[in-house]
Design an enzyme around this catalytic site. Sequence first.
Site, PDB file in Angstrom:
ATOM      1  N   GLY A  79      -8.184  -5.350  -9.317  1.00  0.00           N
ATOM      2  CA  GLY A  79      -8.668  -5.948 -10.560  1.00  0.00           C
ATOM      3  C   GLY A  79     -10.122  -6.330 -10.448  1.00  0.00           C
ATOM      4  O   GLY A  79     -10.699  -6.277  -9.362  1.00  0.00           O
ATOM      5  N   GLY A 120     -13.097 -12.007  -9.476  1.00  0.00           N
ATOM      6  CA  GLY A 120     -12.873 -13.337 -10.045  1.00  0.00           C
ATOM      7  C   GLY A 120     -11.615 -13.492 -10.870  1.00  0.00           C
ATOM      8  O   GLY A 120     -11.472 -14.442 -11.625  1.00  0.00           O
ATOM      9  N   GLY A 147      -8.631 -13.819  -9.554  1.00  0.00           N
ATOM     10  CA  GLY A 147      -7.652 -14.634  -8.835  1.00  0.00           C
ATOM     11  C   GLY A 147      -6.833 -13.864  -7.810  1.00  0.00           C
ATOM     12  O   GLY A 147      -5.743 -14.302  -7.449  1.00  0.00           O
ATOM     13  N   GLU A 184     -32.258 -12.613 -35.619  1.00  0.00           N
ATOM     14  CA  GLU A 184     -30.884 -13.106 -35.444  1.00  0.00           C
ATOM     15  C   GLU A 184     -30.125 -13.127 -36.762  1.00  0.00           C
ATOM     16  O   GLU A 184     -28.952 -12.762 -36.812  1.00  0.00           O
ATOM     17  CB  GLU A 184     -30.889 -14.499 -34.799  1.00  0.00           C
ATOM     18  N   HIS A 222     -28.821  -9.733 -37.576  1.00  0.00           N
ATOM     19  CA  HIS A 222     -27.528  -9.428 -36.937  1.00  0.00           C
ATOM     20  C   HIS A 222     -26.393 -10.084 -37.718  1.00  0.00           C
ATOM     21  O   HIS A 222     -25.395  -9.437 -38.062  1.00  0.00           O
ATOM     22  CB  HIS A 222     -27.478 -10.009 -35.517  1.00  0.00           C
TER      23      HIS A 222
HETATM   24  P1  ADP Z   1     -10.906 -12.583  -6.671  1.00  0.00           P
HETATM   25  O1  ADP Z   1     -10.311 -12.611  -5.319  1.00  0.00           O
HETATM   26  O2  ADP Z   1     -10.060 -11.844  -7.668  1.00  0.00           O
HETATM   27  O3  ADP Z   1     -12.317 -12.137  -6.741  1.00  0.00           O
HETATM   28  P2  ADP Z   1     -10.556 -15.412  -6.508  1.00  0.00           P
HETATM   29  O4  ADP Z   1      -9.113 -15.470  -6.246  1.00  0.00           O
HETATM   30  O5  ADP Z   1     -11.445 -15.583  -5.345  1.00  0.00           O
HETATM   31  O6  ADP Z   1     -10.924 -14.070  -7.245  1.00  0.00           O
HETATM   32  O7  ADP Z   1     -10.899 -16.473  -7.634  1.00  0.00           O
HETATM   33  C1  ADP Z   1     -12.073 -17.222  -7.624  1.00  0.00           C
HETATM   34  C2  ADP Z   1     -11.873 -18.546  -8.316  1.00  0.00           C
HETATM   35  O8  ADP Z   1     -11.618 -18.346  -9.699  1.00  0.00           O
HETATM   36  C3  ADP Z   1     -10.676 -19.291  -7.807  1.00  0.00           C
HETATM   37  O9  ADP Z   1     -11.023 -20.114  -6.748  1.00  0.00           O
HETATM   38  C4  ADP Z   1     -10.243 -20.098  -9.015  1.00  0.00           C
HETATM   39  O10 ADP Z   1     -10.942 -21.311  -9.096  1.00  0.00           O
HETATM   40  C5  ADP Z   1     -10.658 -19.250 -10.179  1.00  0.00           C
HETATM   41  N1  ADP Z   1      -9.547 -18.461 -10.737  1.00  0.00           N
HETATM   42  C6  ADP Z   1      -9.505 -17.120 -10.833  1.00  0.00           C
HETATM   43  N2  ADP Z   1      -8.366 -16.714 -11.426  1.00  0.00           N
HETATM   44  C7  ADP Z   1      -7.655 -17.810 -11.703  1.00  0.00           C
HETATM   45  C8  ADP Z   1      -6.377 -18.041 -12.298  1.00  0.00           C
HETATM   46  N3  ADP Z   1      -5.619 -17.044 -12.734  1.00  0.00           N
HETATM   47  N4  ADP Z   1      -5.966 -19.316 -12.406  1.00  0.00           N
HETATM   48  C9  ADP Z   1      -6.737 -20.332 -11.977  1.00  0.00           C
HETATM   49  N5  ADP Z   1      -7.941 -20.178 -11.407  1.00  0.00           N
HETATM   50  C10 ADP Z   1      -8.415 -18.945 -11.274  1.00  0.00           C
END
Ligand code: ADP
Length: 606
Positions: A205, A208, A210, A427, A430
């Site tokens: 995925g 960021g 999760g 703006e 738009h």
């Molecule tokens: P990835 O490994 O996919 O790049 P991470 O697991 O390191 O992402 O996520 C980074 C941060 O984003 C986490 O520490 C959290 O704070 C936040 N985050 C990302 N997805 C979620 C989620 N589904 N629920 C809660 N926090 C999330």
Amino acid sequence: MKKKTENRKPLIYYYAIVMIVLTLFNIFVAPVLMEKKVSQVDYGTFMRMIEERNVGSVQLESEKIVFTDRDNKQVYATNPLDDPGLVNRLYEAGATFSGNVDRRLSPLASSIVTFFLPMLVFIALGQYFGKRLIEQAGGKNAMTFGLGKSNAKIYVESTEGISFDDVAGADEAKESLAEVVDYLHNPKKYSEVGASMPKGILLVGPPGTGKTMLAKAVAGEAKVPFFSISGSEFVEMFVGMGAAKVRDLFKQANEKAPCIVFIDEIDAIGQKRGGRIGGNDEREQTLNQLLTEMDGFETNTGVMILAATNRPETLDPALTRPGRFDRIVPVELPDINGREAILRVHAKKVNLDDDVDLRFIAKMAAGASGAELANMINEAALSAVRNGRKTISQSDLEESIETVIAGQQKKNTVLSEREKRIVAYHEIGHALVAAKQTHSAPVQKITIIPRTSGALGYTMQVDEGDKYLLTKKEIENKIATYTGGRAAEEIVFSEVTTGASNDIEQATKLARAMITRYGMNDEFGMVAFETVNNPYLGSDTSLSCSPETQKEIDKKVVEVVKEQHNKARRILEENREKLDELAEYLYEKETISGEEFMRILGDEAD
Ligand code: ADP
């Protein structure tokens, strides 16, 4: 992860030290070692020692006589004299005068001194510095040097107490992983039925979303040790080190089973092998070792490998075949419900005003990842502190979305009157084009306060819900909205500025995609001319068509954008009065809300 962070010195540094030591050795130490201590005596002493029968072996040379005492303990030298009876006297004294005096070292001893000793010093130094280098690199075993083992600990157990409840949204991924948790709780349940758990699960995925969190949550839920390592940590300076690390990781994991091994950014080692110019031996060896280890360990041992990547298309097919990472769990960007849930999870850690509408914030933050949403809450908290408040307000949150999207406000950027007026018209151009077309997202906010990203202003549109499909009409309207800014400048100032560069880029991208990917051109029909290379990272594309077709495509792209540009101009010309009124209002206020905009626009809007 515990990791030593000493400065690494280049290898040449250690070689230089070794070379200096060797040179000094040859100059000062070797000659001393090669000479036995020789005492210079007079000829009388030599004669007396012969008489006393205290002479061992004698070397008669033309320039000097070298001899030893009877026990061969001491070497003496004297200058020769004309002494014809010497040989007879030596013979009578029982000396071995024809033999060699052991003044020089034997060939064997001399080779030891000149060759083997320096070699030994060299190897010892190699041992020492090699070991230090390996320690610095965090490695465990030094195959390349064949040297001792470093005790560096590279994998840390940690679960940080994260559970599935902390990961909001991502329900499908959680469902997939819940089974793994159950398995880790009770592997026997599965082996009894003859079911085998996948050895590896690949989380794919965008960044960021999760993935790391999910892996930690699996370990947290199953209450098992969690070994975490990033793919790039395997790739070391020395060939073979990565493979050694993989072996070591699996050894540790097997000892700690049941446990979770999490390899983040696995694409660093898992890229397709071969076909690359100047292939990376180290990476390939590491990947081969990983494949071998995964084949090697039995299913149902309780070791579960989780890996994450945002470039699944680059992975070697051998890695994703059944028996290795045979389950792929997509962790996509959250939808509106997911975003709201993530905001709620992170909002628990901060103080919110009672009237904060997180659903609305989730709507505004379309396309944001979990990490970005977490960041938005934090930015809002910081802004509340900056303004001396104890709780976060709705406007803090809205402002933080803009901060994350467009950067901080640049309050001290001073635009000239004329520039500010141009930006205001741009703006409103738009916004007006968007509002006058059906199937366009409602305008939420318009601002002409410059941002650190370089934007001098922007118009925010917020859709009611998430959009999964876009019709041809909707894409055309989007292109028209993008061109609306420039169209307003043309109509009002009869001049164009550089301010539209980003709009032009976006409009062109959409128009090109319509033709090359979405089959929205009657002439070309449903043919794909472009493929998306990395859907999770910026989605850059590569074109695959003949140069002639490319030319045709370019022509069509220009046509599409021109057509929409003309449409935008038409809309603005028809609403010239409103354009002036709204632009004037925005110029004065600098930021206006969607409601204010609609109110001034009156009930003419459809
Ligand atoms: P990835 O490994 O996919 O790049 P991470 O697991 O390191 O992402 O996520 C980074 C941060 O984003 C986490 O520490 C959290 O704070 C936040 N985050 C990302 N997805 C979620 C989620 N589904 N629920 C809660 N926090 C999330």
